[in-house]
Design a protein around this motif. Structure first.
Motif, PDB file in Angstrom:
ATOM      1  N   ASN A 357       0.826  -1.210   0.000  1.00  0.00           N
ATOM      2  CA  ASN A 357       0.000   0.000   0.000  1.00  0.00           C
ATOM      3  C   ASN A 357       0.861   1.261   0.000  1.00  0.00           C
ATOM      4  N   CYS A 358       1.879   1.308   0.862  1.00  0.00           N
ATOM      5  CA  CYS A 358       2.740   2.492   0.929  1.00  0.00           C
ATOM      6  C   CYS A 358       3.579   2.631  -0.325  1.00  0.00           C
ATOM      7  N   LYS A 360       2.549   1.876  -3.366  1.00  0.00           N
ATOM      8  CA  LYS A 360       1.675   2.487  -4.361  1.00  0.00           C
ATOM      9  C   LYS A 360       1.506   3.975  -4.099  1.00  0.00           C
ATOM     10  N   LYS A 361       1.360   4.348  -2.808  1.00  0.00           N
ATOM     11  CA  LYS A 361       1.220   5.759  -2.461  1.00  0.00           C
ATOM     12  C   LYS A 361       2.496   6.525  -2.799  1.00  0.00           C
ATOM     13  N   LYS A 362       3.654   5.896  -2.526  1.00  0.00           N
ATOM     14  CA  LYS A 362       4.931   6.546  -2.823  1.00  0.00           C
ATOM     15  C   LYS A 362       5.055   6.849  -4.316  1.00  0.00           C
ATOM     16  N   ALA A 364       2.681   7.112  -6.504  1.00  0.00           N
ATOM     17  CA  ALA A 364       1.685   8.100  -6.913  1.00  0.00           C
ATOM     18  C   ALA A 364       2.156   9.497  -6.551  1.00  0.00           C
ATOM     19  N   MET A 365       2.740   9.663  -5.361  1.00  0.00           N
ATOM     20  CA  MET A 365       3.214  10.973  -4.939  1.00  0.00           C
ATOM     21  C   MET A 365       4.402  11.438  -5.757  1.00  0.00           C
TER      22      MET A 365
END
Length: 377
Positions: A357-358, A360-362, A364-365
């Motif tokens: 999850n992190c 994917k967030k990384k 995306a950011m």
């Protein structure tokens, strides 16, 4: 003099717990006052400010109090993204997180104006231009019907002239929400913060804004900064300003900062300093003892923020995510240096372990999207 008389003259011993208690009580007394003022004029109705001077980490415990001030400047309608300059004041410590082109400056008793934010306009930030182009984006100006290029540099796709903001889902993935963060500690002489949207900074330099309101209380200072910006440029954009004074507890107001007399001979011989020289001077923090820099991180890449040598609990067969701090067996997450699902412009992850999850967030950011699977007809 007898031994008994000598004993009476000695001060009584004080338990360690009592001494610690006295120090803590003194700290509470020495905690500064925070006074603020705000002023704003709307042109587009896209500015917003937040004032929370009475926050508490532990509800009902004044010893855990801190203050929050923020400026938001939306763009391209009310349904689009916004810049953010977010300021937390905890005692003498100031923490500023920012994306976009709103600005926070610090004016201290040393008379030096310090910039606590970084401008994320592509026109002015070479490092951000390089980040965008290295990630696969394009930076250029508007080209009207094949004619000359006009306007500021923009990121394509999307056409935003900022490289960082929050909430922009309708522009390219190269506009990231990762803030520049700076933390400083004031001396007990205090200082003044001026937090404002670009409606102020397009008209006034940091030094001009600070000098225009010195010696005035915060509420009048904010109004005067807005008035000075309007006098210089007119109302061409939303113009919002917060002035926050961090005042020693034994003083009713922030003492006026002494103005330095110009050196006429030096000005005659060398003329005006270049803008580059002025910016370098402005970006420097005040003299040692007035402001202490505690932390600064401006990279948009998580690997540079966290580093590569992050401890992992590999002996037990469990990995801890460096972001959410959740323990996971390696089979349930992504292993270090993995990342075959991303576009060629995305470099392999070389940082510490991240859960799926992190990760994917990384990405995306950082403006990285999963590559689409190839469809064979």
């Amino acid at each position: 003099m007898s031994q008994a008389d000598v004993s009476k003259m000695k001060p009584p011993l004080v338990p360690l717990a009592t001494l610690i208690g006295r120090e803590l009580r003194n700290e509470k007394v020495e905690k500064p006052f925070v006074k603020f003022g705000q002023a704003a004029l709307a042109k587009k109705g896209e500015d917003y400010f937040l004032v929370k001077p009475d926050c508490q980490r532990v509800p009902g415990n004044p010893a855990t109090s801190f203050s929050v001030f923020a400026i938001f400047d939306g763009h391209n309608g009310e349904t689009s993204g916004t810049t953010v300059t977010f300021v937390v004041i905890d005692g003498w410590t100031i923490t500023v997180a920012s994306v976009g082109d709103s600005r926070c400056i610090l004016d201290t008793q040393g008379g030096v104006v310090s910039l606590l934010t970084v401008d994320h306009r592509l026109e002015e930030n070479e490092e951000e231009r390089e980040r965008v182009t290295a990630s696969g984006g394009e930076v250029g100006r508007l080209n009207v019907f094949g004619g000359n290029e006009v306007g500021p540099l923009r990121c394509w796709p999307g056409g935003l002239c900022l490289s960082r903001s929050i909430g922009d889902t309708d522009v390219g993935e190269f506009i990231v929400p990762i803030p520049h963060v700076k933390q400083v500690k004031l001396s007990n002489a205090g200082g003044r913060l001026i937090i404002a949207s670009d409606g102020i900074w397009d008209a006034l330099s940091s030094d001009m804004a600070a000098q225009s309101c010195r010696g005035l209380p915060a509420d009048l200072a904010a109004k005067l900064v807005v008035k000075e910006a309007l006098r210089s440029r007119g109302l061409k954009d939303d113009t919002t300003c917060l002035v926050v004074d961090i005042i020693p507890s034994d003083q009713p107001v922030l003492p006026p900062i002494p103005r330095k007399k110009p050196n006429v001979l030096s000005s005659f011989l060398f003329g005006k300093r270049s803008q580059t020289s002025t910016n370098k001077t402005t970006n420097k923090l005040s003299a040692v003892g007035v402001v202490e820099e505690l932390f600064e991180e401006g990279s948009a890449m998580l690997a540079e923020r966290l580093g590569k040598d992050f401890p992992m609990n590999a002996d037990s067969g469990i990995f801890k995510c460096a972001v959410c701090q959740v323990d996971q067996p390696p089979a349930e997450g992504l292993t270090v240096n993995s990342g075959p699902f991303f576009s060629p412009a995305s470099k392999p992850w070389e940082g510490p372990f991240l859960c799926s999850n992190c990760r994917k967030k990384k990405d995306a950011m950082e403006g990285k999207r999963a590559s689409r699977p190839t469809v064979i007809a």
